[in-house]
Design a protein around this motif. Structure first.
Motif, PDB file in Angstrom:
ATOM      1  N   PRO A  65      48.953  24.806  20.297  1.00  0.00           N
ATOM      2  CA  PRO A  65      48.216  23.697  19.685  1.00  0.00           C
ATOM      3  C   PRO A  65      48.574  22.363  20.309  1.00  0.00           C
ATOM      4  N   GLY A  66      47.554  21.568  20.600  1.00  0.00           N
ATOM      5  CA  GLY A  66      47.763  20.295  21.278  1.00  0.00           C
ATOM      6  C   GLY A  66      47.405  20.381  22.750  1.00  0.00           C
ATOM      7  N   ASN A  67      47.367  21.625  23.256  1.00  0.00           N
ATOM      8  CA  ASN A  67      47.036  21.835  24.670  1.00  0.00           C
ATOM      9  C   ASN A  67      46.038  22.985  24.822  1.00  0.00           C
ATOM     10  N   THR A  68      45.168  23.121  23.817  1.00  0.00           N
ATOM     11  CA  THR A  68      44.291  24.286  23.712  1.00  0.00           C
ATOM     12  C   THR A  68      43.311  24.421  24.872  1.00  0.00           C
ATOM     13  N   LEU A  69      42.640  23.336  25.237  1.00  0.00           N
ATOM     14  CA  LEU A  69      41.645  23.417  26.317  1.00  0.00           C
ATOM     15  C   LEU A  69      42.251  23.973  27.593  1.00  0.00           C
ATOM     16  N   LYS A  70      43.372  23.415  27.993  1.00  0.00           N
ATOM     17  CA  LYS A  70      44.022  23.843  29.235  1.00  0.00           C
ATOM     18  C   LYS A  70      44.455  25.296  29.158  1.00  0.00           C
ATOM     19  N   GLU A  71      45.034  25.677  28.009  1.00  0.00           N
ATOM     20  CA  GLU A  71      45.581  27.031  27.903  1.00  0.00           C
ATOM     21  C   GLU A  71      44.493  28.096  27.754  1.00  0.00           C
ATOM     22  N   LEU A  72      43.371  27.756  27.129  1.00  0.00           N
ATOM     23  CA  LEU A  72      42.267  28.713  27.065  1.00  0.00           C
ATOM     24  C   LEU A  72      41.752  29.046  28.460  1.00  0.00           C
ATOM     25  N   ILE A  73      41.854  28.076  29.345  1.00  0.00           N
ATOM     26  CA  ILE A  73      41.369  28.266  30.717  1.00  0.00           C
ATOM     27  C   ILE A  73      42.425  28.908  31.619  1.00  0.00           C
ATOM     28  N   SER A  74      43.663  28.466  31.520  1.00  0.00           N
ATOM     29  CA  SER A  74      44.685  28.871  32.493  1.00  0.00           C
ATOM     30  C   SER A  74      45.490  30.107  32.103  1.00  0.00           C
ATOM     31  N   ASN A  75      45.585  30.416  30.807  1.00  0.00           N
ATOM     32  CA  ASN A  75      46.419  31.551  30.390  1.00  0.00           C
ATOM     33  C   ASN A  75      45.790  32.900  30.737  1.00  0.00           C
ATOM     34  N   ASP A  76      46.655  33.889  30.991  1.00  0.00           N
ATOM     35  CA  ASP A  76      46.197  35.268  31.169  1.00  0.00           C
ATOM     36  C   ASP A  76      45.612  35.767  29.842  1.00  0.00           C
ATOM     37  N   ARG A  77      44.653  36.673  29.924  1.00  0.00           N
ATOM     38  CA  ARG A  77      44.014  37.181  28.712  1.00  0.00           C
ATOM     39  C   ARG A  77      44.084  38.699  28.631  1.00  0.00           C
ATOM     40  N   ILE A  78      44.184  39.188  27.404  1.00  0.00           N
ATOM     41  CA  ILE A  78      44.118  40.616  27.121  1.00  0.00           C
ATOM     42  C   ILE A  78      42.726  40.913  26.579  1.00  0.00           C
ATOM     43  N   ILE A  79      42.055  41.903  27.155  1.00  0.00           N
ATOM     44  CA  ILE A  79      40.708  42.280  26.718  1.00  0.00           C
ATOM     45  C   ILE A  79      40.736  43.741  26.282  1.00  0.00           C
ATOM     46  N   GLY A  80      40.608  43.941  24.969  1.00  0.00           N
ATOM     47  CA  GLY A  80      40.717  45.299  24.428  1.00  0.00           C
ATOM     48  C   GLY A  80      39.410  45.803  23.852  1.00  0.00           C
ATOM     49  N   GLY A  81      38.669  46.515  24.653  1.00  0.00           N
ATOM     50  CA  GLY A  81      37.388  47.044  24.194  1.00  0.00           C
ATOM     51  C   GLY A  81      37.524  48.298  23.363  1.00  0.00           C
ATOM     52  N   ILE A  82      36.511  48.535  22.544  1.00  0.00           N
ATOM     53  CA  ILE A  82      36.474  49.767  21.766  1.00  0.00           C
ATOM     54  C   ILE A  82      36.274  50.957  22.699  1.00  0.00           C
ATOM     55  N   ASP A  83      35.755  50.645  23.892  1.00  0.00           N
ATOM     56  CA  ASP A  83      35.652  51.599  24.998  1.00  0.00           C
ATOM     57  C   ASP A  83      35.661  50.781  26.285  1.00  0.00           C
ATOM     58  N   LEU A  84      35.710  51.450  27.433  1.00  0.00           N
ATOM     59  CA  LEU A  84      35.805  50.747  28.714  1.00  0.00           C
ATOM     60  C   LEU A  84      34.581  49.874  28.968  1.00  0.00           C
ATOM     61  N   LYS A  85      33.426  50.360  28.561  1.00  0.00           N
ATOM     62  CA  LYS A  85      32.179  49.598  28.746  1.00  0.00           C
ATOM     63  C   LYS A  85      32.273  48.246  28.020  1.00  0.00           C
ATOM     64  N   SER A  86      32.812  48.268  26.811  1.00  0.00           N
ATOM     65  CA  SER A  86      32.963  47.041  26.025  1.00  0.00           C
ATOM     66  C   SER A  86      33.929  46.075  26.692  1.00  0.00           C
ATOM     67  N   SER A  87      35.027  46.616  27.224  1.00  0.00           N
ATOM     68  CA  SER A  87      36.011  45.773  27.928  1.00  0.00           C
ATOM     69  C   SER A  87      35.370  45.101  29.136  1.00  0.00           C
ATOM     70  N   LYS A  88      34.582  45.857  29.880  1.00  0.00           N
ATOM     71  CA  LYS A  88      33.927  45.322  31.081  1.00  0.00           C
ATOM     72  C   LYS A  88      32.938  44.221  30.723  1.00  0.00           C
ATOM     73  N   HIS A  89      32.215  44.404  29.623  1.00  0.00           N
ATOM     74  CA  HIS A  89      31.242  43.400  29.197  1.00  0.00           C
ATOM     75  C   HIS A  89      31.943  42.108  28.762  1.00  0.00           C
ATOM     76  N   ALA A  90      33.045  42.256  28.011  1.00  0.00           N
ATOM     77  CA  ALA A  90      33.800  41.079  27.578  1.00  0.00           C
ATOM     78  C   ALA A  90      34.417  40.361  28.771  1.00  0.00           C
ATOM     79  N   GLU A  91      34.828  41.134  29.762  1.00  0.00           N
ATOM     80  CA  GLU A  91      35.405  40.547  30.975  1.00  0.00           C
ATOM     81  C   GLU A  91      34.434  39.578  31.640  1.00  0.00           C
TER      82      GLU A  91
END
Length: 407
Positions: A157-183
């Motif tokens: 908090p306080g640095n949200t814009l920067k961190e939403l862009i620069s941080n690594d993300r975990i993408i957990g789909g209900i299946d692989l197709k969902s993960s790929k779409h979210a990616e």
């Protein structure tokens, strides 16, 4: 998969910054929030969330062109859920009713190929629950035709814009197709790595990250309690111990606050009460630290010999937010400590807190540093805001430095 229109449900600490970022990337964003005041502020180009560069970016011509907010759901290609998921301490269960409510709001708009992204912190198994709700309510949809992914935020908090862009993300789909779409959605703005996994692992990952931090803070807080009893300077001790190349003890404080670290461990404990022993112990230590600080202040009160009977003890507090240089009061241990003494008739409190709106918190008796020091019998430093770094205290005042500011 089309990503022409994106609806974001919940325009709070995560939803609004995310909407601004995506609108800045030329996505058509439709924000939904049931809070009329939030919507009115957005319409007036006012943002109450204190985030670096957020207001400036929000007011830009590009964002204003691509971002629309209302209390109605707009049919979209992607639906992102950023609604609150509090922990109900009365029944010791996470409350995912807002997530379910959001799903019921969009369920009749869903078409095959649509994507639902859950960013709200949730207990393990929530994404699968959402899947069952959708196909039970919409039996006209073919199996697995809706893509569902759990993608937890990792922001400071306080640095949200920067961190939403620069941080690594975990993408957990209900299946692989969902993960790929979210990616595909996150590729539009994330510069960090995008790591694909399944929904249960992603849900667990979010809880594990904040539980890890809670446990480490608990060790520091417990250490401060032990050192006080042994009359050892905990700040000097930690500094010396951290000279070891494989030791990195955190600094203690008045407890643990914020919507994540103080809450997320309970999501694990509630589902696994018999085997979450270390996690539960850490939660108890961090909650106990609040009472410990209160008792330390009470000890200071007993040391004071007042010249007149029935005269109020005056306590001056520095900081009320849950962390330094933030306006966030959610689950703040400092605020709980201050509120405890506000209820005492024999105590008068003063507070210096540069990060909150004075008009909204009149009951806290907000004042300035000079006046607080002059009036207070006891001075308690709860949060080490940058504004306090050059704080000079009068020697004859009783001072309790909980945040280590003076060290």
């Amino acid at each position: 998969m089309k990503i022409n229109k994106i609806s974001i449900l919940g325009l709070g600490y995560i939803g609004l910054p995310l909407a601004v970022i995506l609108a800045d990337k030329s996505c058509k964003i439709y924000g939904f929030d049931k809070d009329q005041k939030v919507l009115e502020n957005i319409k007036k180009l006012k943002i109450k969330i204190k985030e670096k560069d957020l207001l400036k970016k929000f007011k830009s011509q590009k964002v204003q062109k691509n971002f629309k907010a209302s209390n109605k759901i707009i049919k979209s290609d992607v639906y992102i859920l950023a609604v609150p998921t509090p922990f109900n301490k009365k029944v010791l269960k996470p409350d995912i009713s807002a997530v379910k409510s959001a799903i019921y709001k969009i369920i009749h708009f869903l078409d095959a190929g649509n994507l639902i992204i859950i960013e709200s912190t949730c207990p393990v198994g929530t994404t699968e629950i959402i899947k069952k709700i959708i196909y039970k309510k919409r039996n006209d949809l073919k199996k697995d035709s809706i893509n569902i992914s759990y993608c937890p935020e990792r922001i400071l908090p306080g640095n949200t814009l920067k961190e939403l862009i620069s941080n690594d993300r975990i993408i957990g789909g209900i299946d692989l197709k969902s993960s790929k779409h979210a990616e595909k959605v996150y590729k539009k703005f994330v510069k960090g790595s995008l790591n694909l996994t399944n929904s249960k692992t992603a849900e667990m990952c979010k809880l594990v990250e904040n539980t890890y931090r809670d446990i480490n803070i608990a060790y520091a807080n417990e250490l401060s309690i032990i050192c006080e009893k042994l009359k050892i300077d905990v700040w000097n001790l930690i500094k010396l111990a951290n000279l070891h190349p494989r030791v990195n003890i955190l600094n203690p404080g008045p407890g643990v606050g914020g919507h994540c670290i103080a809450v997320d461990p309970w999501f694990l404990i509630s589902r696994n009460p018999k085997i979450s022993k270390l996690t539960l112990a850490a939660r108890k230590v961090n909650d106990y630290k609040i009472n410990w600080v209160i008792n330390q202040i009470k000890r200071k009160i007993k040391e004071i010999n007042l010249p007149k009977k029935n005269k109020n003890i005056k306590i001056g507090f520095f900081g009320a937010t849950y962390k330094a240089n933030s306006e966030d009061l959610r689950e703040s241990p400092s605020l709980r400590i201050i509120n405890y003494f506000l209820k005492k008739n024999e105590v008068k409190t003063y507070l210096v807190e540069p990060n909150i709106d004075r008009s909204k918190f009149k009951y806290l008796n907000l004042t300035n540093t000079k006046y607080l020091i002059k009036k207070s019998d006891i001075i308690v430093i709860l949060v080490n805001h940058k504004e306090f770094k050059k704080l000079k205290l009068i020697k004859d005042k009783k001072v309790l430095d909980i945040s280590g500011l003076l060290n």
